[in-house]
Scaffold this active site. Structure first.
Site, PDB file in Angstrom:
ATOM      1  NE  ARG A  69     -11.360  -3.113   3.322  1.00 39.27           N
ATOM      2  CZ  ARG A  69     -11.249  -2.741   2.038  1.00 39.27           C
ATOM      3  NH1 ARG A  69     -11.168  -3.636   1.083  1.00 39.27           N
ATOM      4  NH2 ARG A  69     -11.232  -1.459   1.724  1.00 39.27           N
ATOM      5  NE  ARG A  82     -14.396  -2.475  -4.174  1.00 44.41           N
ATOM      6  CZ  ARG A  82     -14.861  -1.276  -3.876  1.00 44.41           C
ATOM      7  NH1 ARG A  82     -14.352  -0.597  -2.881  1.00 44.41           N
ATOM      8  NH2 ARG A  82     -15.838  -0.742  -4.589  1.00 44.41           N
ATOM      9  CB  SER A 135       4.757  -8.200 -10.868  1.00 41.67           C
ATOM     10  OG  SER A 135       5.751  -7.225 -11.105  1.00 41.67           O
ATOM     11  CG  ASP A 155       1.278  -9.923   1.210  1.00 39.86           C
ATOM     12  OD1 ASP A 155       2.469  -9.737   1.495  1.00 39.86           O
ATOM     13  OD2 ASP A 155       0.548  -9.034   0.691  1.00 39.86           O
ATOM     14  N   GLY A 158      -0.841  -7.315   2.386  1.00 37.87           N
ATOM     15  CA  GLY A 158      -0.435  -5.961   2.009  1.00 37.87           C
ATOM     16  C   GLY A 158      -1.009  -5.574   0.654  1.00 37.87           C
ATOM     17  CG  ASP A 165      -0.297  -4.461  -5.740  1.00 36.61           C
ATOM     18  OD1 ASP A 165      -0.593  -3.266  -5.943  1.00 36.61           O
ATOM     19  OD2 ASP A 165      -1.059  -5.407  -6.034  1.00 36.61           O
TER      20      ASP A 165
END
Ligand code: GRF
Length: 196
Positions: free
Chosen positions: A63, A89, A134, A139, A141, A143
């Site tokens: 990744r 992703r 939304s 960030d 996390g 969503d």
């Protein structure tokens, strides 16, 4: 405002941004469209003559190296704002750190309700009578970043996942176009949305 939009799928939200940006009055331009795979949504890039780039997740050993190449491509276009729109992703922390807070994402639920890759399906499975759409700052996390805009959407008992998702996408597109406009004209200051 120069936008790089990242997609993974059909790019219907991308299309809405491209249509909005083709209005000379709209103070944002999509300078490039990127994806982690050969996305169907690239057809919209061709239709609007926008350059594309593909950084296939499967072509990288991990990744981090995939994320570094994505970041290099994004930076190459000098984006003021990165818009994830149906991009499926997660970026590694160092990519989020490099771009934050100038990277936003759309999500087909009323965050923090139903985060993750199946927000519409999860809302249906939960039997709720309303869900939402939304727009958030990305960030580290899933969503979980600061919410920039969100709107409630009714769920009908007869809804299938695709019927509900289409109803959600209509709202998502409107919220995304409006949020990008607010950022471009300074109504919305992302620097205040420091990551929690
Ligand atoms: C959108 O609802 C997006 O929020 C979600 O997947 C959908 C992608 O739709 N992650 P499209 O590719 O923009 O048509």
């Amino acid at each position: 405002l120069k936008l790089v939009v990242l997609i993974s799928g059909g790019g219907s939200n991308l299309r809405a941004l491209l249509e909005a940006a083709s209005d000379a009055e709209y103070p944002a331009r999509v300078v490039a469209i990127g994806a982690d795979r050969d996305a169907e949504g690239f057809e919209h890039a061709e239709a609007f003559g926008i350059p594309t780039f593909t950084v296939p997740f499967s072509s990288f050993p991990d990744r981090e190296s995939w994320g570094d190449e994505m970041l290099r491509q994004i930076t190459r276009w000098g984006a003021d704002l990165v818009v994830l729109s149906g991009f499926m992703r997660l970026f590694p922390p160092r990519v989020v750190a490099a771009l934050s807070p100038n990277m936003i994402n759309t999500h087909p639920a009323y965050l923090p309700e139903f985060p993750g890759a199946h927000g519409v399906r999860d809302a249906l499975a939960a039997g709720v009578t309303q869900t939402g759409a939304s727009v958030i700052v990305v960030d580290n996390g899933v969503d979980s970043g600061p919410i920039l805009a969100r709107e409630r959407i009714p769920v009908h008992p007869t809804d299938t996942e695709s019927v509900l998702h289409d109803r959600v996408k209509l709202v998502e597109r409107r919220l995304l176009v409006q949020t990008v406009l607010d950022i471009a004209n300074g109504t919305l200051d992302l620097t205040e949305k420091t990551l929690a």
